[in-house]
Motif scaffolding. Structure first.
Motif, mmCIF file in Angstrom:
data_model
loop_
_atom_site.group_PDB
_atom_site.id
_atom_site.type_symbol
_atom_site.label_atom_id
_atom_site.label_comp_id
_atom_site.label_asym_id
_atom_site.label_seq_id
_atom_site.Cartn_x
_atom_site.Cartn_y
_atom_site.Cartn_z
ATOM 1 N N LEU A 84 0.855 -1.178 0.000
ATOM 2 C CA LEU A 84 0.000 0.000 0.000
ATOM 3 C C LEU A 84 0.896 1.235 0.000
ATOM 4 O O LEU A 84 1.922 1.264 0.687
ATOM 5 C CB LEU A 84 -0.902 0.031 1.235
ATOM 6 C CG LEU A 84 -1.936 -1.089 1.394
ATOM 7 C CD1 LEU A 84 -2.636 -0.961 2.746
ATOM 8 C CD2 LEU A 84 -2.967 -1.028 0.265
ATOM 9 N N SER A 85 0.508 2.262 -0.744
ATOM 10 C CA SER A 85 1.328 3.475 -0.774
ATOM 11 C C SER A 85 0.447 4.710 -0.884
ATOM 12 O O SER A 85 -0.639 4.673 -1.473
ATOM 13 C CB SER A 85 2.317 3.436 -1.949
ATOM 14 O OG SER A 85 1.635 3.442 -3.187
ATOM 15 N N VAL A 86 0.937 5.780 -0.297
ATOM 16 C CA VAL A 86 0.305 7.101 -0.390
ATOM 17 C C VAL A 86 1.415 8.091 -0.720
ATOM 18 O O VAL A 86 2.425 8.165 -0.014
ATOM 19 C CB VAL A 86 -0.389 7.505 0.927
ATOM 20 C CG1 VAL A 86 -1.026 8.881 0.784
ATOM 21 C CG2 VAL A 86 -1.423 6.471 1.337
ATOM 22 N N GLU A 87 1.239 8.845 -1.804
ATOM 23 C CA GLU A 87 2.260 9.802 -2.235
ATOM 24 C C GLU A 87 1.630 11.161 -2.500
ATOM 25 O O GLU A 87 0.615 11.266 -3.193
ATOM 26 C CB GLU A 87 2.959 9.291 -3.500
ATOM 27 C CG GLU A 87 4.019 10.247 -4.039
ATOM 28 C CD GLU A 87 4.683 9.718 -5.299
ATOM 29 O OE1 GLU A 87 4.733 10.456 -6.305
ATOM 30 O OE2 GLU A 87 5.156 8.558 -5.272
ATOM 31 N N HIS A 88 2.257 12.196 -1.952
ATOM 32 C CA HIS A 88 1.818 13.562 -2.203
ATOM 33 C C HIS A 88 2.969 14.340 -2.831
ATOM 34 O O HIS A 88 4.098 14.332 -2.314
ATOM 35 C CB HIS A 88 1.392 14.259 -0.905
ATOM 36 C CG HIS A 88 1.049 15.714 -1.099
ATOM 37 N ND1 HIS A 88 1.940 16.731 -0.834
ATOM 38 C CD2 HIS A 88 -0.084 16.308 -1.566
ATOM 39 C CE1 HIS A 88 1.379 17.893 -1.104
ATOM 40 N NE2 HIS A 88 0.153 17.664 -1.545
ATOM 41 N N ALA A 89 2.701 14.990 -3.950
ATOM 42 C CA ALA A 89 3.707 15.790 -4.644
ATOM 43 C C ALA A 89 3.222 17.230 -4.769
ATOM 44 O O ALA A 89 2.041 17.476 -5.033
ATOM 45 C CB ALA A 89 4.000 15.210 -6.026
ATOM 46 N N HIS A 90 4.124 18.162 -4.555
ATOM 47 C CA HIS A 90 3.842 19.589 -4.720
ATOM 48 C C HIS A 90 4.924 20.148 -5.638
ATOM 49 O O HIS A 90 6.107 20.114 -5.300
ATOM 50 C CB HIS A 90 3.858 20.299 -3.369
ATOM 51 C CG HIS A 90 3.199 21.654 -3.387
ATOM 52 N ND1 HIS A 90 3.527 22.638 -4.295
ATOM 53 C CD2 HIS A 90 2.208 22.182 -2.613
ATOM 54 C CE1 HIS A 90 2.791 23.707 -4.077
ATOM 55 N NE2 HIS A 90 1.977 23.459 -3.070
ATOM 56 N N ASN A 91 4.536 20.663 -6.799
ATOM 57 C CA ASN A 91 5.501 21.094 -7.805
ATOM 58 C C ASN A 91 6.077 22.483 -7.558
ATOM 59 O O ASN A 91 7.028 22.882 -8.248
ATOM 60 C CB ASN A 91 4.871 21.061 -9.200
ATOM 61 C CG ASN A 91 4.894 19.682 -9.800
ATOM 62 O OD1 ASN A 91 5.788 18.885 -9.519
ATOM 63 N ND2 ASN A 91 3.902 19.370 -10.627
ATOM 64 N N LYS A 92 5.514 23.214 -6.603
ATOM 65 C CA LYS A 92 6.022 24.558 -6.339
ATOM 66 C C LYS A 92 5.742 24.902 -4.887
ATOM 67 O O LYS A 92 4.791 25.624 -4.561
ATOM 68 C CB LYS A 92 5.381 25.573 -7.276
ATOM 69 C CG LYS A 92 6.125 26.885 -7.383
ATOM 70 C CD LYS A 92 5.550 27.752 -8.481
ATOM 71 C CE LYS A 92 6.380 29.024 -8.643
ATOM 72 N NZ LYS A 92 5.832 29.909 -9.699
ATOM 73 N N VAL A 93 6.600 24.384 -4.010
ATOM 74 C CA VAL A 93 6.422 24.603 -2.577
ATOM 75 C C VAL A 93 6.521 26.095 -2.280
ATOM 76 O O VAL A 93 7.441 26.767 -2.773
ATOM 77 C CB VAL A 93 7.485 23.824 -1.774
ATOM 78 C CG1 VAL A 93 7.364 24.118 -0.289
ATOM 79 C CG2 VAL A 93 7.351 22.338 -2.039
ATOM 80 N N PRO A 94 5.589 26.658 -1.517
ATOM 81 C CA PRO A 94 5.648 28.094 -1.199
ATOM 82 C C PRO A 94 6.999 28.497 -0.621
ATOM 83 O O PRO A 94 7.658 27.732 0.088
ATOM 84 C CB PRO A 94 4.520 28.268 -0.170
ATOM 85 C CG PRO A 94 3.558 27.166 -0.476
ATOM 86 C CD PRO A 94 4.397 26.008 -0.935
ATOM 87 N N VAL A 95 7.427 29.719 -0.956
ATOM 88 C CA VAL A 95 8.683 30.334 -0.524
ATOM 89 C C VAL A 95 9.874 29.720 -1.266
ATOM 90 O O VAL A 95 10.611 30.405 -1.960
ATOM 91 C CB VAL A 95 8.894 30.236 1.004
ATOM 92 C CG1 VAL A 95 10.204 30.935 1.393
ATOM 93 C CG2 VAL A 95 7.719 30.832 1.760
ATOM 94 N N LEU A 96 10.074 28.385 -1.164
ATOM 95 C CA LEU A 96 11.214 27.747 -1.823
ATOM 96 C C LEU A 96 11.068 27.676 -3.336
ATOM 97 O O LEU A 96 12.046 27.780 -4.074
ATOM 98 C CB LEU A 96 11.395 26.319 -1.285
ATOM 99 C CG LEU A 96 12.155 26.110 0.015
ATOM 100 C CD1 LEU A 96 12.173 24.644 0.375
ATOM 101 C CD2 LEU A 96 13.571 26.653 -0.089
ATOM 102 N N ASP A 97 9.845 27.423 -3.814
ATOM 103 C CA ASP A 97 9.570 27.139 -5.232
ATOM 104 C C ASP A 97 10.186 25.823 -5.686
ATOM 105 O O ASP A 97 10.333 25.579 -6.880
ATOM 106 C CB ASP A 97 10.065 28.277 -6.149
ATOM 107 C CG ASP A 97 9.098 29.451 -6.156
ATOM 108 O OD1 ASP A 97 7.978 29.299 -5.640
ATOM 109 O OD2 ASP A 97 9.474 30.521 -6.672
ATOM 110 N N TRP A 98 10.601 24.968 -4.738
ATOM 111 C CA TRP A 98 11.135 23.655 -5.068
ATOM 112 C C TRP A 98 9.997 22.660 -5.234
ATOM 113 O O TRP A 98 8.842 22.958 -4.931
ATOM 114 C CB TRP A 98 12.083 23.174 -3.980
ATOM 115 C CG TRP A 98 13.394 23.888 -3.935
ATOM 116 C CD1 TRP A 98 13.700 25.095 -4.494
ATOM 117 C CD2 TRP A 98 14.587 23.444 -3.278
ATOM 118 N NE1 TRP A 98 14.996 25.441 -4.233
ATOM 119 C CE2 TRP A 98 15.570 24.441 -3.484
ATOM 120 C CE3 TRP A 98 14.920 22.318 -2.548
ATOM 121 C CZ2 TRP A 98 16.863 24.326 -2.975
ATOM 122 C CZ3 TRP A 98 16.219 22.197 -2.034
ATOM 123 C CH2 TRP A 98 17.176 23.196 -2.254
#
Length: 403
Positions: A97-111
């Motif tokens: 079982l897996s759960v993955e969360h991705a954010h392409n533009k993290v606030p402040v860092l933009d990473w």
């Protein structure tokens, strides 16, 4: 009359909302010069593989000046955030079982950030990775952490790790260097050994690939090397070094000129080798995650995942400081009449050894047969292997090609 020779000119990007043109320019890696359709296709693949974009289409404007034809880049950005839930099963680790969360533009860092929780039959891991946008030379900063509980040999091992470094992904060479901190249980029954071992190290590695296809290679080679130097932490600081080399080579058995007109009925030989070593004084205790185990789908088939290591005096299995693996596989296309299908048959021999001294390496063999299918997500590997030492048959399944 094919017309004038075209040369690549300025990049014209459309479809951007969240990201700037510099990110696209650094991903496509196109320089002014002669027009080459293969380079444009490879640039499209780099953009879509980045995770920032769902699709990309790259072409030249033939109405422009042939000496500097504009390069038209149409992109569709991926969602800023994505949640992926996964259910699966593996012949190595069982149900998953897996759960993955991705954010392409993290606030402040933009990473870009990726956080992933994976639960299997014998392990649980929580990992987090933050990656910067590439610079003009395609180098990225990477910050990663991982917490894991897994079965290694006869022991259940808890480990934590933190890494800071940089990565460069280019065709055909990938490079990376990073600093790493590791804390792990000691997989040993020795009452005099510490229960937990910590270490800090610096690593440099590279991979070079020269394959004819990124997903379904039939010719070419790949080679990778990692060199690590570090020291254990705690009551006493002890230096150690670590080396990892691996290679893969495809040898065609058919006539190269004939294979351009028809599929190669003789197939090919895939030869794989991997060598690992940790150099330290015999009395130095190392984190169990820095030691080596073999067995499983991508190791020595015919044996349970990570089941082969060094046998302790009480019969339990722990990791070793030296490891060697070799494999030879004959891959041959399966025909329907005179037409080659998307299936191939294979016959293979695997061998591997683990020990605390290089002179004590004794190979364990696995032999078997299998099939390969060119699925939409990469080659599906189905193998039935016989472990010569354990005298058991084992089924192995694996999807994808990664070197």
């Amino acid at each position: 009359d094919s017309g004038p020779r075209y040369h690549l000119g300025a990049l014209v990007v459309s479809g951007l909302n969240y990201f700037d043109e510099d990110l696209v320019r650094r991903l496509v890696q196109l320089q002014p010069g002669d027009y080459d359709q293969a380079e444009l296709v490879a640039a499209q693949q780099r953009v879509t593989d980045s995770g920032y974009f769902d699709s990309a289409f790259i072409s030249i404007d033939t109405d422009g000046d042939p000496a500097a034809a504009p390069v038209l880049i149409q992109v569709r950005e991926a969602k800023l955030q994505k949640l992926v839930l996964g259910v699966g099963i593996s012949t190595d680790t069982g149900p998953r079982l897996s759960v993955e969360h991705a954010h392409n533009k993290v606030p402040v860092l933009d990473w870009r950030s990726v956080n992933k929780l994976v639960l299997t039959r014998d392990s649980a891991s929580l990992a987090s990775e933050f990656t910067s946008h590439p610079n003009d030379d395609n180098w990225r900063w990477v910050v990663a952490t991982q917490f894991r509980n897994q079965e290694l040999g006869s022991f259940s091992v808890h480990s934590q790790g933190f890494a800071l470094g940089r990565q460069q992904t280019t065709a055909p060479l990938d490079r990376e260097y990073y600093l790493q901190y590791v804390r792990a249980d000691a997989a040993t029954s020795d009452a005099m050994a510490p229960n937990v071992v910590q270490a800090i190290s610096a690593t440099y590695g590279f991979k070079r690939r020269q394959f004819d296809h990124p997903m379904f290679p039939s010719q070419g080679w790949g080679f990778g090397l990692e060199v690590e130097g570090g020291a254990t932490l705690g009551g006493q600081t002890n230096p150690y070094s670590k080396f990892h080399a691996r290679g893969l080579q495809y040898f065609s058995l058919g006539d190269a000129k004939r294979s351009r007109r028809a599929p190669n009925t003789a197939g090919r030989i895939a030869a794989r080798t991997e060598l690992r070593a940790v150099i330290a004084k015999p009395e130095v205790a190392l984190p169990s995650t820095e030691l080596f185990f073999i067995g499983g789908d991508n190791s020595v088939r015919g044996y349970q995942f990570n089941s082969l290591g060094v046998t302790l005096p009480d019969g339990q299995i722990t990791g070793g400081r030296y490891m060697a693996i070799g494999s030879v596989e004959w891959q041959r296309p399966i025909y329907s009449g005179t037409r080659a299908t998307d299936w191939e048959s294979t016959v293979f021999v695997d061998a591997g050894a683990v020990a605390n001294n290089s002179s004590e390496l004794r190979p364990r063999f696995g032999v078997g047969v299998g099939a390969r299918w060119k699925s939409p997500v990469g080659p599906l590997q189905i193998d039935l292997a016989y472990g010569v030492d354990v005298k058991l048959l084992r089924l192995h399944l694996n999807v994808g090609f990664n070197f």
